[in-house]
Scaffold this active site. Structure first.
Site, short mmCIF file in Angstrom:
data_model
loop_
_atom_site.label_atom_id
_atom_site.label_comp_id
_atom_site.label_asym_id
_atom_site.label_seq_id
_atom_site.Cartn_x
_atom_site.Cartn_y
_atom_site.Cartn_z
N HIS A 49 0.80 -1.22 0.00
CA HIS A 49 0.00 0.00 0.00
C HIS A 49 0.84 1.27 0.00
O HIS A 49 0.30 2.36 -0.19
CB HIS A 49 -0.94 0.02 1.21
CG HIS A 49 -1.97 -1.06 1.18
ND1 HIS A 49 -2.84 -1.23 0.13
CD2 HIS A 49 -2.28 -2.03 2.08
CE1 HIS A 49 -3.64 -2.25 0.38
NE2 HIS A 49 -3.32 -2.75 1.55
N ASP A 166 -7.89 -4.37 8.01
CA ASP A 166 -8.54 -5.17 6.98
C ASP A 166 -9.39 -6.27 7.60
O ASP A 166 -10.45 -6.63 7.07
CB ASP A 166 -7.49 -5.78 6.04
CG ASP A 166 -7.02 -4.80 4.98
OD1 ASP A 166 -7.81 -3.91 4.61
OD2 ASP A 166 -5.87 -4.90 4.53
#
Length: 241
Positions: A49, A166
């Protein structure tokens, strides 16, 4: 590259205290030199990311004496092998959801006869990096949580690294909700049952306190990102002025 020999093997033998790490998403080699002496026990380089790419990994390794763990962007065996060839102390692999996936990662990370990774004239050999860096699958989904015990049991897996945010998205609850906190504890407990390393990113002192209350023990604690540290430090500096 780490000049503390045996980082991976020392963690496999047992961690006497939590090792706190900085999650690096954009820092250049000069940036890592700037943060030297900050107290971080290890550096996590985010290739999933963050604003960093696999080709930038070796220059970052040259700029720090701290052990470096690379969070990969996928399960791609070629990318995993390139990270190991660069000389990392460990790889963190996102979204592992089954024992079969964990077994494939072990095969990709190990040289024959145990695995399928090819050998070569790589930087890792030149600088004396570990031949077997840490292999840490991430549990960060409902399916991964259900398979956490099976994942941790696979020979060659060194631990479980939890992605709380997540995991919270997958469970449909806030990260500090009872359901998610119990899930994080469950994933870490699965690692403990098999004598594996535990790790997680937190980014929130409140989340750390919640986990402490549940008796969760992290061997590897990614405290926050370089971006968050810069923002917090700059805000404090401006407020003081």
């Amino acid at each position: 590259m780490s000049d503390a020999p045996g980082f991976a093997d020392s963690l496999r033998a047992g961690v006497p205290a939590t090792l706190r790490g900085l999650w690096v998403t954009f820092l250049t080699p000069f940036g890592l030199e700037v943060v030297a002496g900050s107290g971080a026990d290890w550096i996590g380089v985010d290739l999933q990311h963050g604003d960093l790419h696999l080709a930038q990994l070796a220059p970052l390794l040259r700029a720090t004496d701290a052990p470096v763990l690379a969070r990969l962007g996928s399960h791609d065996p070629a990318a995993l092998a390139r990270a190991i060839d660069a000389g990392v102390d460990g790889v963190i692999v996102p979204t592992v959801e089954s024992a079969a996936e964990a077994e494939r990662l072990v095969a990709a990370a190990h040289l024959p006869p145990r695995g399928r990774r090819s050998g070569g004239h790589a930087r890792a050999g030149l600088v004396g990096a570990p031949e077997r860096p840490l292999l840490l699958p991430m549990v960060e989904t409902r399916r991964g949580l259900a398979a956490a015990d099976e994942i941790a049991a696979i020979p060659g897996i060194d631990g479980i690294f939890v992605g709380p945010y997540d995991l919270a998205l997958s469970l449909g609850k806030p990260v500090r909700s009872e359901k998610v906190l119990d899930a994080i504890h469950e994933a870490l407990a699965a690692a403990r049952r098999h004598g594996r390393i535990t790790g997680a990113f937190t980014g929130d002192p409140g989340l750390v306190a919640d986990l402490d209350e549940r008796g969760a023990v992290l061997d590897l604690h990614a405290v926050d990102t370089d971006a968050a540290a810069l923002r917090a430090g700059l805000a404090a500096l401006l407020e003081a002025r």
